[in-house]
Design a protein around this motif. Sequence first.
Motif, short mmCIF file in Angstrom:
data_model
loop_
_atom_site.label_atom_id
_atom_site.label_comp_id
_atom_site.label_asym_id
_atom_site.label_seq_id
_atom_site.Cartn_x
_atom_site.Cartn_y
_atom_site.Cartn_z
N TYR A 159 0.92 -1.28 0.19
CA TYR A 159 0.14 -0.04 -0.06
C TYR A 159 0.92 1.03 0.09
CZ TYR A 159 1.04 -0.15 5.00
OH TYR A 159 1.90 -0.36 6.18
N SER A 160 0.20 2.53 -0.43
CA SER A 160 0.92 3.58 -0.24
C SER A 160 0.10 4.79 -0.27
CB SER A 160 1.86 3.84 -1.63
OG SER A 160 1.11 3.71 -2.81
N VAL A 161 0.93 5.92 -0.07
CA VAL A 161 0.06 7.05 0.26
C VAL A 161 -0.78 7.49 -1.07
CG1 VAL A 161 0.26 9.60 0.74
CG2 VAL A 161 1.86 8.09 1.71
N GLY A 162 -2.17 7.84 -0.59
CA GLY A 162 -3.01 8.19 -1.58
C GLY A 162 -3.96 7.01 -2.09
N ASP A 163 -3.67 5.73 -1.66
CA ASP A 163 -4.27 4.66 -1.98
C ASP A 163 -5.70 4.78 -1.45
OD1 ASP A 163 -2.46 3.56 -3.45
OD2 ASP A 163 -1.77 2.11 -2.13
N HIS A 164 -6.90 4.34 -2.04
CA HIS A 164 -7.99 4.29 -1.44
C HIS A 164 -8.41 3.12 -0.76
CE1 HIS A 164 -10.40 7.53 -3.30
NE2 HIS A 164 -9.80 7.40 -4.26
N THR A 165 -9.05 3.42 0.57
CA THR A 165 -9.25 2.49 1.34
C THR A 165 -10.69 2.29 1.79
OG1 THR A 165 -8.76 4.05 3.36
CG2 THR A 165 -6.89 2.46 2.65
N TYR A 166 -11.06 0.91 2.54
CA TYR A 166 -12.32 0.93 2.99
C TYR A 166 -12.14 0.11 4.65
CZ TYR A 166 -14.65 1.08 -1.55
OH TYR A 166 -15.13 1.64 -2.74
N ALA A 167 -13.02 0.94 5.45
CA ALA A 167 -12.88 0.29 6.81
C ALA A 167 -14.12 -0.40 7.18
CB ALA A 167 -12.79 1.35 7.54
N VAL A 168 -14.20 -1.69 7.43
CA VAL A 168 -15.38 -2.47 7.81
C VAL A 168 -15.68 -2.73 9.15
CG1 VAL A 168 -16.89 -4.26 7.21
CG2 VAL A 168 -15.37 -3.38 5.44
N GLY A 169 -16.58 -2.28 9.75
CA GLY A 169 -16.66 -2.48 11.36
C GLY A 169 -17.85 -2.22 12.03
N ASN A 170 -18.14 -2.18 13.22
CA ASN A 170 -19.37 -1.90 13.79
C ASN A 170 -19.29 -0.62 14.60
OD1 ASN A 170 -21.80 -2.70 15.09
ND2 ASN A 170 -20.76 -3.67 16.85
N PRO A 171 -19.39 0.40 13.91
CA PRO A 171 -19.32 1.82 14.50
C PRO A 171 -20.49 2.10 15.44
CG PRO A 171 -19.96 2.06 12.28
CD PRO A 171 -19.71 0.46 12.36
N ASP A 172 -20.06 2.36 16.66
CA ASP A 172 -21.29 2.82 17.60
C ASP A 172 -22.21 1.89 18.02
OD1 ASP A 172 -20.31 5.18 18.55
OD2 ASP A 172 -21.05 6.02 16.74
N ASP A 173 -21.95 0.37 17.73
CA ASP A 173 -22.73 -0.90 17.78
C ASP A 173 -24.00 -0.62 17.00
OD1 ASP A 173 -23.40 -3.39 18.44
OD2 ASP A 173 -24.22 -2.83 20.72
N GLY A 174 -23.84 -0.07 15.61
CA GLY A 174 -24.95 0.09 14.69
C GLY A 174 -25.07 -0.97 13.72
N GLY A 175 -24.25 -1.99 13.78
CA GLY A 175 -24.17 -3.11 12.76
C GLY A 175 -22.89 -2.74 11.72
N ILE A 176 -22.79 -3.92 11.25
CA ILE A 176 -21.28 -3.63 10.42
C ILE A 176 -21.81 -2.67 9.22
CG2 ILE A 176 -19.89 -5.14 8.84
CD1 ILE A 176 -20.62 -7.68 10.67
N SER A 177 -20.86 -1.86 8.95
CA SER A 177 -20.80 -0.93 7.93
C SER A 177 -19.51 -0.62 7.35
CB SER A 177 -21.66 0.47 8.31
OG SER A 177 -21.06 0.99 9.33
N VAL A 178 -19.60 0.19 6.25
CA VAL A 178 -18.34 0.49 5.33
C VAL A 178 -18.16 1.96 5.21
CG1 VAL A 178 -17.06 0.35 3.04
CG2 VAL A 178 -18.96 -1.51 3.88
N THR A 179 -16.90 2.42 5.58
CA THR A 179 -16.53 3.65 5.34
C THR A 179 -15.29 3.72 4.36
OG1 THR A 179 -15.31 3.80 7.18
CG2 THR A 179 -17.42 4.66 7.35
N GLU A 180 -15.09 4.87 3.62
CA GLU A 180 -14.26 5.05 2.68
C GLU A 180 -13.13 6.18 2.87
OE1 GLU A 180 -13.75 5.53 -2.15
OE2 GLU A 180 -15.86 5.78 -1.31
N GLY A 181 -12.04 6.20 2.63
CA GLY A 181 -11.12 7.17 2.69
C GLY A 181 -9.61 6.62 1.86
N ILE A 182 -8.46 7.26 2.37
CA ILE A 182 -7.27 7.07 1.67
C ILE A 182 -6.36 7.01 2.72
CG2 ILE A 182 -7.88 8.42 -0.40
CD1 ILE A 182 -5.92 10.63 0.96
N VAL A 183 -5.11 6.32 2.49
CA VAL A 183 -4.00 6.32 3.24
C VAL A 183 -3.33 7.49 3.40
CG1 VAL A 183 -1.76 5.21 3.47
CG2 VAL A 183 -3.54 3.93 2.72
N SER A 184 -3.26 8.13 4.42
CA SER A 184 -2.58 9.48 4.60
C SER A 184 -1.20 9.37 4.85
CB SER A 184 -3.19 10.18 5.88
OG SER A 184 -4.64 10.29 5.58
#
Length: 464
Positions: A244-269
Amino acid sequence: MKKKILASFAAAAALSLGVFSGCIFGNTVSVVSIEKTDSVGLVDYYTVTYSDKTTSQFTVTNGKDGVDGVDGEDAQDVTAEDVYKAYTSRYGNELTFKEFCEIYLSVNTDVNAPLNSLLRSCMKVYTAFSESYLSQKSMYCGSAVIYKMDTDYTYIVTNYHVVYDSKAVGSNKISTEISAYLYGSESQPYKDERTLGYVYDDYAIRCEYIGGAVNYDVAVIRASTADVLKINPQAVPVTVSYDYSVGDHTYAVGNPDDGGISVTEGIVSVDSDYVELDIDGTKRNYRSIRTDTALTHGNSGGGLFNMQGQLIGLNNAGDGEITSMNYAIPASIMTGIADGVMYYHAKNGIKYTSRTLLGVTSQSENSRYVYDEATGGGRIVENVVIKTVNSGSLAEAMGLKVEDIITAVTFNGKTYEISRQYQIADLLLNVRASDKISIHYTRNGQSVQTAPTTVRPSDIDRID
């Protein structure tokens, strides 16, 4: 993940190598035919006939799942760079890599398929604790990924701080009541007001803690594979990538605030950063990938994935004030700890792992950013220079000296390039007693490799 644009191909991609037309000194040469002309065992031979009446031949060694000649964990995809190199070796390099991709490659940028596929490996986790100041149990939520599966057990990786509670009753303060839920089969425990205990439904998969390391914030829990596949027969382990390298797009998959498994998007900073955490009353600096991918409470232990659906890190921390500064444990650390925990637990039932000590201190020198115009990618590289060698150490036994520049490490039959200081420590998480290890280094401008040296029990340091 917005990586430098790569098109990954299975074994069949080797067949399309000859399909590209090439311009040589202004004359267009195209493919007339591709024919399978012979087959010997697993090897198929193909002949390519070009419009200029020349021919070439290539082979495809048939392997599992269409991977060219390679089965199991060692399978490697063909990348666009591989195809470009094959192209330039035949037609010359009048086209840049970017131009080649624009003309000849049709890259599938649809991320839905890998994203939907990786969800089969994602879980949310609940851990219950008896806390000394309460008369009833407390429960916390987090996230996890399926790391490996065998006939008997499914091994699941999460953060140490998900299964640990500094306020818990008991000597190790690790939860003995852990449950996990697969994506798509989610519910959550509820409290029985009569007994003040927690009740679990049929979707809950009971897990046990088998080991971890607070120093790295990685823990391994396991469940019965039969229990996992009963909930979802398509559950699979994650695919791990260390690239991986800086600028690569990423997806985080988890259980934020116990609201159920969901996906968020960002980049490697930042590809390698440090974050200070206090998990058990001791402040430590944890090497991390910094990302602007949104994380919050409950995301801990979930996967950070690239655009190909490969795990590159384990989400574990965030800046409480700056929402775009969040952190993940790099896959190289996560797998080193997880594999060690599984190894030692299977060997003697212990719940910790170890690392090999080289016995040197090193310093980064001549750090610089190297940009590759051909691929449009870049990375930071540095010289890793030995500054001290401990008496009686593995390094001394190997003949290493002060001012040697470490360039690579070989163990278990594989050689790993060293271009950053932290890479050595990450690799040594995977080296066990009785393994043979060799160091490649530069001394006085000459490249040298030590003889393979057996790691002694005295070279092993316990990690809790």
